[in-house]
Write an enzyme that holds these catalytic residues in place. Structure first.
Site, PDB file in Angstrom:
ATOM      1  N   ALA A 185      -4.334  16.610  -7.242  1.00 37.71           N
ATOM      2  CA  ALA A 185      -3.238  15.665  -6.987  1.00 37.71           C
ATOM      3  C   ALA A 185      -2.227  15.671  -8.130  1.00 37.71           C
ATOM      4  CB  ALA A 185      -3.798  14.257  -6.791  1.00 37.71           C
TER       5      ALA A 185
ATOM      6  N   TYR B 237      -8.617  14.736  -8.353  1.00 37.38           N
ATOM      7  CA  TYR B 237      -7.588  14.172  -9.241  1.00 37.38           C
ATOM      8  C   TYR B 237      -6.731  15.284  -9.852  1.00 37.38           C
ATOM      9  CZ  TYR B 237      -5.758  10.947 -12.835  1.00 37.38           C
ATOM     10  OH  TYR B 237      -4.963  10.183 -13.646  1.00 37.38           O
TER      11      TYR B 237
ATOM     12  N   ASP C 135       0.876  -1.162   0.000  1.00 38.16           N
ATOM     13  CA  ASP C 135       0.000   0.000   0.000  1.00 38.16           C
ATOM     14  C   ASP C 135       0.915   1.214   0.000  1.00 38.16           C
ATOM     15  OD1 ASP C 135      -1.708   2.086   0.410  1.00 38.16           O
ATOM     16  OD2 ASP C 135      -2.586   1.330   2.265  1.00 38.16           O
ATOM     17  N   VAL C 136       1.109   1.821  -1.162  1.00 37.60           N
ATOM     18  CA  VAL C 136       2.088   2.903  -1.274  1.00 37.60           C
ATOM     19  C   VAL C 136       1.643   4.175  -0.553  1.00 37.60           C
ATOM     20  CG1 VAL C 136       3.234   2.076  -3.351  1.00 37.60           C
ATOM     21  CG2 VAL C 136       1.167   3.493  -3.563  1.00 37.60           C
TER      22      VAL C 136
END
Length: 252
Positions: free
Chosen positions: A157, A154, A63-64
């Site tokens: 980010a 999005y 899980d990055v």
């Protein structure tokens, strides 16, 4: 070509789409590739496809968005493959909605997976890269960084990826580390197919509409993004750093 002979590359979000295509391209050119996705099971098909063609790859689950998990898996990759020379920050999700309908949880999830994960992976990777005085970091931004209806989370980010890239290039450059980003336009992936479904369209019709608005009159393919990522990760781009390259068929 063997541009990456002797190099170890980590590709996140590599179970499908652009990540899988990038992992395959780097392996094809000689890299030993750590194929990273949320679970090793998800990553295994990409790793198997690479090894079936004679390449070197291992699947890793991580899980990055979890810094400690990234630290642990990168240490394991270095133990298994011997080094860490190239990092491709590709992991990402969408949780699209018009801003007034957007839940805080969807904002947080997209910022965490798309942007904080790039911090986590780059921060851990640079410890190895600074020590060896060599590294290549390429992160996935998006044309959506310029603004896109229904994607406030999005877009924010992916704009953040561009700022992070420019800053890391300044700070890590003295250690012979190149940091760049790519910003794809419409690429035919599972993610864009999900976007089509969200707006009540088929993937085929959605792609056709996007192609009409693109000067090249078609949408892009994951392999076309992978080829640009490979260039930025190679010594062919040794004096390129701090840049975001748009891959969008000439669209504006």
């Amino acid at each position: 070509m063997t541009r990456f002979a002797g190099k170890v590359a980590v590709v996140t979000g590599a179970a499908q789409g652009i990540g899988a295509a990038t992992a395959a391209r780097l392996a094809e050119e000689g890299a030993a590739v750590a194929v990273v996705d949320l679970t090793a099971e998800r990553a295994q098909a990409t790793a198997d496809a690479i090894t079936a063609k004679g390449g070197t790859a291992r699947a890793y689950g991580c899980d990055v968005a979890d810094y400690d998990a990234v630290e642990a898996v990168f240490a394991q990759i270095v133990e298994d493959l011997g080094a860490l020379h190239i990092l491709i920050n590709n992991a990402g999700i969408t949780r699209d909605n018009l801003f007034f309908k957007m839940a805080k949880s969807d904002w947080d999830a997209v910022l965490t997976v798309n942007l904080t994960s790039a911090y986590n992976c780059s921060h851990v990777a640079q410890k190895y890269m600074v020590k060896q005085k060599y590294g290549k970091i390429v992160s996935l931004s998006s044309r959506s960084a310029l603004g896109n209806r229904g994607q406030a989370n999005y877009a924010a980010a992916k704009a953040g990826i561009q700022g992070l890239t420019a800053t890391l290039a300044i700070e890590l450059g003295p250690f012979n580390i190149n940091v760049n980003a790519v910003a794809p336009g419409y690429i035919a992936t599972a993610m864009t197919a999900a976007t089509a479904e969200r707006v009540g369209s088929s993937a085929e019709d959605h792609q056709a509409l996007a192609a009409e608005r693109t000067p090249l009159r078609r949408v892009g393919q994951p392999e076309e993004v992978a080829s640009v990522v490979a260039f930025l990760a190679s010594e062919d781009a040794s004096y390129v750093s701090g840049q975001t390259l748009y891959i969008n068929g000439g669209a504006r």
